[in-house]
Design an enzyme around this catalytic site. Sequence first.
Site, PDB file in Angstrom:
ATOM      1  N   ASP A 179       0.627  -1.343  -0.081  1.00 31.59           N
ATOM      2  CA  ASP A 179      -0.131   0.080   0.101  1.00 31.59           C
ATOM      3  C   ASP A 179       0.938   1.404  -0.588  1.00 31.59           C
ATOM      4  O   ASP A 179       2.322   0.554   0.559  1.00 31.59           O
ATOM      5  CB  ASP A 179      -0.857  -0.027   1.220  1.00 31.59           C
ATOM      6  CG  ASP A 179      -0.409  -0.036   2.704  1.00 31.59           C
ATOM      7  OD1 ASP A 179       0.416  -0.789   2.272  1.00 31.59           O
ATOM      8  OD2 ASP A 179      -0.893   0.685   3.725  1.00 31.59           O
TER       9      ASP A 179
ATOM     10  N   GLU B 117       0.143  -0.586   5.875  1.00 29.67           N
ATOM     11  CA  GLU B 117       0.878   0.211   7.026  1.00 29.67           C
ATOM     12  C   GLU B 117       0.637   1.028   6.762  1.00 29.67           C
ATOM     13  O   GLU B 117       1.090   1.476   8.179  1.00 29.67           O
ATOM     14  CB  GLU B 117       2.183  -0.838   6.072  1.00 29.67           C
ATOM     15  CG  GLU B 117       3.650  -0.564   7.136  1.00 29.67           C
ATOM     16  CD  GLU B 117       3.771   1.182   7.208  1.00 29.67           C
ATOM     17  OE1 GLU B 117       5.201   1.163   7.547  1.00 29.67           O
ATOM     18  OE2 GLU B 117       4.194   1.451   5.996  1.00 29.67           O
TER      19      GLU B 117
END
Length: 386
Positions: free
Chosen positions: A75, A140
């Site tokens: 991400d 994250e």
Amino acid sequence: MPNINDLQLAKDLIRFPSITPLDAGIIKFLDKKLKSIGFKTKILEFKEKNSKSVKNIYARLGKSSPNFCFAGHVDVVPPGNINNWSSNPFRPVVKNGNLIGRGASDMKSSIASFVSATNNFINNHNNFKGSISLLITGDEEGLAVNGTKKVVDYLKKRKEKIDFCLVGEPTNPKKIGEMIKIGRRGSLTGYLKIFGKMGHVAYSHRAINPSTCIIDILKGLKQLKLDGGSKNFQPSNLEVTNIIVDNSADNVIPGEASATFNVRFNDKHSSSSLKKKLNNYIKKICKKYKCNFKINFVISGESFITKPNKVTYMIRNIIKKNTGIIPKLSTSGGTSDARFIRKISPCLEFGLVGASMHQIDENVSLKDLKVLTKIHKEILEKYFLL
């Protein structure tokens, strides 16, 4: 078996607009790529109330011990105004020896490097004793509640043992080889609300101004010397990040005032001891101004350090050999998913240069990418063959 090129894979990963916590198909793509070189994979999808579903992947090549794991995230943060980029952030380009795109530094290129290095390693050493695994999350950069934290819980329940983990965060400030992270400070966020008594500004004696109280509290909190640092950590630090007084009238004393602050704390504190200290201080100031208060603390992680062992020094020596720099063993910077992984495995963080992460025209040097892939391959060779 296919030959996986690090640059091509990095480009492929960057093309997915996986803005946290959106997957955009990247986990499925990575799953297929890992299966093609022999990994057994498991896509793990988690969701909590009031949060979006997040896909993660745990992949393992081999069944025996020791199990060397590489961890990271696919991400990325939002690109901001795309018009400010020299090229589309999700259409990677190479300019002046650099790969440009969102996630190039943080940290899709690092994932590509490890996959390429693993592919190269097993093509030459397919009978190595042990296992190689990847723990890749899509959560994250955001809340980090449905990502590595829950994958770690899943692995604990399955009694899946990881003997050492390398987290591929961009740890180097300016040059590859400068820094290995062996720990991180803890992170605590306080959401503070002060309740006074609303009134007319001309009759202030009939009101209680929460703005005055919260200003005094924030000034005092900022001036508090939490500590002078410790052997392995820099001093703890508090920063005010938001102040809100919802009042549209100039002649009215508001009834409420709010603020948010964050503390990055070292190993001289725990989140519980820090909460108690801050709560007592706020209570004292509120009593002075006859205000009430409410505070909610959110802990992103406790401070931790992984005591360097022979694998740590082995990795440091390989980095030195390939970069000519002896990397500093550091605990600086923000939080990372190492705070979850360290509960089941010794770990350290090392990756590319982080100077451009989260910025417009995020980029990595092609030369650095090649060096990192070489470092990853030599780590696997040393870990399993010597």
